[in-house]
Design a protein around this motif. Structure first.
Motif, PDB file in Angstrom:
ATOM      1  N   ASN A  82       0.772  -1.337   0.130  1.00 47.46           N
ATOM      2  CA  ASN A  82      -0.034  -0.099  -0.041  1.00 47.46           C
ATOM      3  C   ASN A  82       0.883   1.235  -0.117  1.00 47.46           C
ATOM      4  O   ASN A  82       1.877   1.258   0.811  1.00 47.46           O
ATOM      5  N   ILE A  83       0.506   2.262  -0.843  1.00 52.22           N
ATOM      6  CA  ILE A  83       1.377   3.537  -0.768  1.00 52.22           C
ATOM      7  C   ILE A  83       1.374   4.377   0.556  1.00 52.22           C
ATOM      8  O   ILE A  83       2.493   4.811   0.839  1.00 52.22           O
ATOM      9  N   LYS A  84       0.340   4.225   1.121  1.00 53.34           N
ATOM     10  CA  LYS A  84       0.192   4.799   2.623  1.00 53.34           C
ATOM     11  C   LYS A  84       1.449   4.129   3.363  1.00 53.34           C
ATOM     12  O   LYS A  84       2.081   5.027   4.223  1.00 53.34           O
ATOM     13  N   GLN A  85       1.384   2.891   3.354  1.00 47.55           N
ATOM     14  CA  GLN A  85       2.470   2.137   4.215  1.00 47.55           C
ATOM     15  C   GLN A  85       3.679   2.757   3.685  1.00 47.55           C
ATOM     16  O   GLN A  85       4.579   2.750   4.574  1.00 47.55           O
ATOM     17  N   LEU A  86       3.982   2.615   2.424  1.00 45.51           N
ATOM     18  CA  LEU A  86       5.177   3.052   1.841  1.00 45.51           C
ATOM     19  C   LEU A  86       5.983   4.468   2.185  1.00 45.51           C
ATOM     20  O   LEU A  86       6.876   4.857   2.526  1.00 45.51           O
ATOM     21  N   GLU A  87       4.836   5.303   2.365  1.00 43.82           N
ATOM     22  CA  GLU A  87       5.087   6.806   2.913  1.00 43.82           C
ATOM     23  C   GLU A  87       5.301   6.659   4.185  1.00 43.82           C
ATOM     24  O   GLU A  87       6.278   7.736   4.476  1.00 43.82           O
ATOM     25  N   ARG A 146       6.658   4.473  -8.692  1.00 42.84           N
ATOM     26  CA  ARG A 146       6.246   3.435  -9.734  1.00 42.84           C
ATOM     27  C   ARG A 146       4.841   2.885  -9.500  1.00 42.84           C
ATOM     28  O   ARG A 146       4.088   2.783 -10.525  1.00 42.84           O
ATOM     29  N   GLU A 147       4.497   2.707  -8.136  1.00 37.13           N
ATOM     30  CA  GLU A 147       3.410   1.984  -7.830  1.00 37.13           C
ATOM     31  C   GLU A 147       2.295   3.008  -7.998  1.00 37.13           C
ATOM     32  O   GLU A 147       1.098   2.783  -8.539  1.00 37.13           O
ATOM     33  N   GLN A 148       2.478   4.622  -7.998  1.00 41.38           N
ATOM     34  CA  GLN A 148       1.470   5.683  -8.296  1.00 41.38           C
ATOM     35  C   GLN A 148       1.425   5.784  -9.811  1.00 41.38           C
ATOM     36  O   GLN A 148       0.112   5.580 -10.310  1.00 41.38           O
ATOM     37  N   GLN A 149       2.562   5.462 -10.546  1.00 43.20           N
ATOM     38  CA  GLN A 149       2.203   5.378 -12.110  1.00 43.20           C
ATOM     39  C   GLN A 149       1.515   4.118 -12.343  1.00 43.20           C
ATOM     40  O   GLN A 149       0.738   4.356 -13.358  1.00 43.20           O
ATOM     41  N   ASN A 157      -6.446   4.887 -15.612  1.00 49.50           N
ATOM     42  CA  ASN A 157      -6.782   5.435 -17.104  1.00 49.50           C
ATOM     43  C   ASN A 157      -7.391   4.080 -18.069  1.00 49.50           C
ATOM     44  O   ASN A 157      -8.087   4.498 -18.901  1.00 49.50           O
ATOM     45  N   GLN A 158      -6.909   2.913 -17.585  1.00 50.00           N
ATOM     46  CA  GLN A 158      -7.382   1.742 -18.520  1.00 50.00           C
ATOM     47  C   GLN A 158      -8.925   1.444 -18.270  1.00 50.00           C
ATOM     48  O   GLN A 158      -9.784   1.416 -19.171  1.00 50.00           O
ATOM     49  N   ARG A 159      -9.198   1.832 -16.885  1.00 48.04           N
ATOM     50  CA  ARG A 159     -10.587   1.363 -16.338  1.00 48.04           C
ATOM     51  C   ARG A 159     -11.585   2.628 -16.994  1.00 48.04           C
ATOM     52  O   ARG A 159     -12.517   2.448 -17.492  1.00 48.04           O
ATOM     53  N   GLU A 160     -11.225   3.756 -17.098  1.00 47.62           N
ATOM     54  CA  GLU A 160     -11.911   5.051 -17.560  1.00 47.62           C
ATOM     55  C   GLU A 160     -11.969   4.644 -19.076  1.00 47.62           C
ATOM     56  O   GLU A 160     -13.332   5.128 -19.733  1.00 47.62           O
ATOM     57  N   GLN A 161     -10.960   4.318 -19.684  1.00 49.20           N
ATOM     58  CA  GLN A 161     -10.989   4.148 -21.122  1.00 49.20           C
ATOM     59  C   GLN A 161     -11.990   3.093 -21.519  1.00 49.20           C
ATOM     60  O   GLN A 161     -12.799   3.253 -22.302  1.00 49.20           O
TER      61      GLN A 161
END
Length: 149
Positions: free
Chosen positions: A3-8, A117-120, A127-131
């Motif tokens: 999880n990004i929060k954990q990494l932060e 990288r995880e955020q990207q 973006n794929q879901r939205e597309q």
């Protein structure tokens, strides 16, 4: 992936470690500079004293005074040796602390790159879901128009 929060949170902890390592490195650098300055002062003092000894020798001094000068110069030489050893130890401590700081900084930077990288990756997925949603919407809209025609 973590999880990004954990990494932060880990980055914040690593930042604290890096800051402490930087403080230790700075203290070691100051101690090294102080030892280096002390050595230079002793070297200058010895050089001045040797000049004084030579000048006194040219104008003539008693044997006893000359021996005292010589003994003092030898003590200065010993003090210079100790000061040089202290400076070398201070240099080694500084280098060790510098390596510790570089390692702490590298670990923090590696985690920051992992977060990026995880955020990207998550942005790409979004973006794929939205597309996909847009494609489905366009497809349904086309089907409705085709049925109504």
């Amino acid at each position: 992936m973590a999880n990004i929060k954990q990494l932060e949170m880990i980055v914040k902890l690593r930042q604290d470690v890096e800051n402490k390592a930087a403080k230790l490195m700075e203290q070691a650098q100051q101690a090294f500079a102080q030892q280096e300055q002390q050595l230079q002062t002793l070297q200058t003092y010895r050089k001045d004293y040797m000049t004084k000894l030579n000048n006194s020798g040219e104008s003539g001094v008693s044997g006893q005074l000359f021996m005292q000068y010589q003994q003092f110069v030898m003590r200065l030489g010993d003090a210079l040796g100790r000061a040089e050893q202290s400076m070398n130890v201070a240099r080694q401590v500084y280098e060790q602390r510098r390596q510790g700081w570089l390692q702490a900084r590298g670990e923090k930077n590696a985690i920051e790159m992992l977060i990026e990288r995880e955020q990207q990756k998550q942005l790409l997925i979004q973006n794929q879901r939205e597309q996909k949603q847009m494609d489905e919407f366009a497809s349904r809209s086309f089907i409705r128009r085709a049925q109504n025609s």
